[in-house]
Write an enzyme that holds these catalytic residues in place. Structure first.
Site, mmCIF file in Angstrom:
data_model
loop_
_atom_site.group_PDB
_atom_site.id
_atom_site.type_symbol
_atom_site.label_atom_id
_atom_site.label_comp_id
_atom_site.label_asym_id
_atom_site.label_seq_id
_atom_site.Cartn_x
_atom_site.Cartn_y
_atom_site.Cartn_z
ATOM 1 N N GLY A 44 0.834 -1.194 0.000
ATOM 2 C CA GLY A 44 0.000 0.000 0.000
ATOM 3 C C GLY A 44 0.862 1.234 0.000
ATOM 4 C CB CYS A 45 0.516 4.439 1.805
ATOM 5 S SG CYS A 45 1.488 5.888 2.244
ATOM 6 C CG PHE A 46 5.763 4.688 -1.576
ATOM 7 C CD1 PHE A 46 5.307 5.920 -1.142
ATOM 8 C CD2 PHE A 46 6.156 4.577 -2.916
ATOM 9 C CE1 PHE A 46 5.252 7.029 -1.979
ATOM 10 C CE2 PHE A 46 6.099 5.678 -3.775
ATOM 11 C CZ PHE A 46 5.641 6.907 -3.298
ATOM 12 C CB CYS A 48 2.380 3.317 5.682
ATOM 13 S SG CYS A 48 1.140 4.622 5.737
ATOM 14 C CE1 TYR A 201 -3.111 8.004 3.227
ATOM 15 C CE2 TYR A 201 -1.081 7.358 4.347
ATOM 16 C CZ TYR A 201 -2.086 7.093 3.425
ATOM 17 O OH TYR A 201 -2.081 5.927 2.720
#
Length: 225
Positions: A44-46, A48, A201
């Site tokens: 997912g979100c890199f 994170c 976020y």
């Protein structure tokens, strides 16, 4: 003349000593380079994934980037629009004498929702899909063992694929270490420093809440922002 006579025999040991010191330094750099390994994953979100794994003892660096697709040198906008085949991914460089690949794989699978094939948390679409990238049979075997164990522990089908490693493209500089950056950015929550924006976020995306729900105490990075 007498001074030169004295200096000549001294110069050789000094030069030899300097050469030996240089050789040891270069050898040290070589050993250090040879002693590190890399693991590339998509979760997912890199931002994170990078944030999570840079906190792990034995991990030297985590770099955000793109891999798995066909477009060369893709940009963030290109990957986000789709059609490149790339996923947001992170290349983790680690010291195998301090932490094993198997441990990192176990941690990774418990830091994502490996039952979700449509993205991760609030980020939807293929670009946010999970994956483990491998380069050889040994790496593939370790990944298969990690997936099998995670599936047994969770009691649900794991859909995270194990894929052949491809070229990893480093993301733009402003994505690196975003989670601890100090630059002012404009978000839907108003202007914030990067570190604060990242926390908002992550909380709004529900990543940690879902990880606690799915994995409980086995979730290694559920920070609870």
């Amino acid at each position: 003349m007498k001074i030169l006579a004295i200096l000549k025999p001294i110069a050789k040991p000094i030069a030899l000593g300097a050469f030996m010191v240089l050789a040891l330094v270069l050898r040290g750099h070589s050993v250090e380079a040879q002693s590190t390994e890399t693991l590339t994953v998509a979760g997912g979100c890199f931002w994170c994934v990078e944030s999570d794994f840079e906190s792990v003892p034995g991990v030297i660096e985590a770099v955000s980037g793109y891999t798995g697709g066909t477009t060369q040198n893709p940009t963030y906008k290109q990957v986000g629009r789709g059609g490149t085949g790339h996923l947001e991914a992170v290349e983790i460089t680690y010291d195998p004498s301090r932490i094993s690949r198997a441990t990192l794989l176990d941690m990774f699978l418990r830091s994502v929702d490996p039952t979700d094939a449509g993205g991760q948390f609030c980020d939807r679409g293929t670009v946010y899909s999970t994956a483990i990238f491998v380069s050889d049979a040994g790496e593939k075997s370790l990944a298969e063992q990690a997936v099998a164990q995670a599936q047994a522990d969770l009691g649900l089908k794991i859909v995270t694929p194990i894929l052949q490693a491809q070229t990893f493209y480093r993301a733009e500089d402003y994505h690196q270490n975003y989670y601890k950056g100090d630059n002012l950015v404009f978000t839907r929550f108003g202007p914030k420093r990067q570190a604060a924006a990242y926390k908002r976020y992550r909380q709004a995306c529900g990543r940690d809440a879902r990880l606690r729900q799915l994995w409980g105490d086995a979730a290694p990075f559920a920070k609870g922002y």
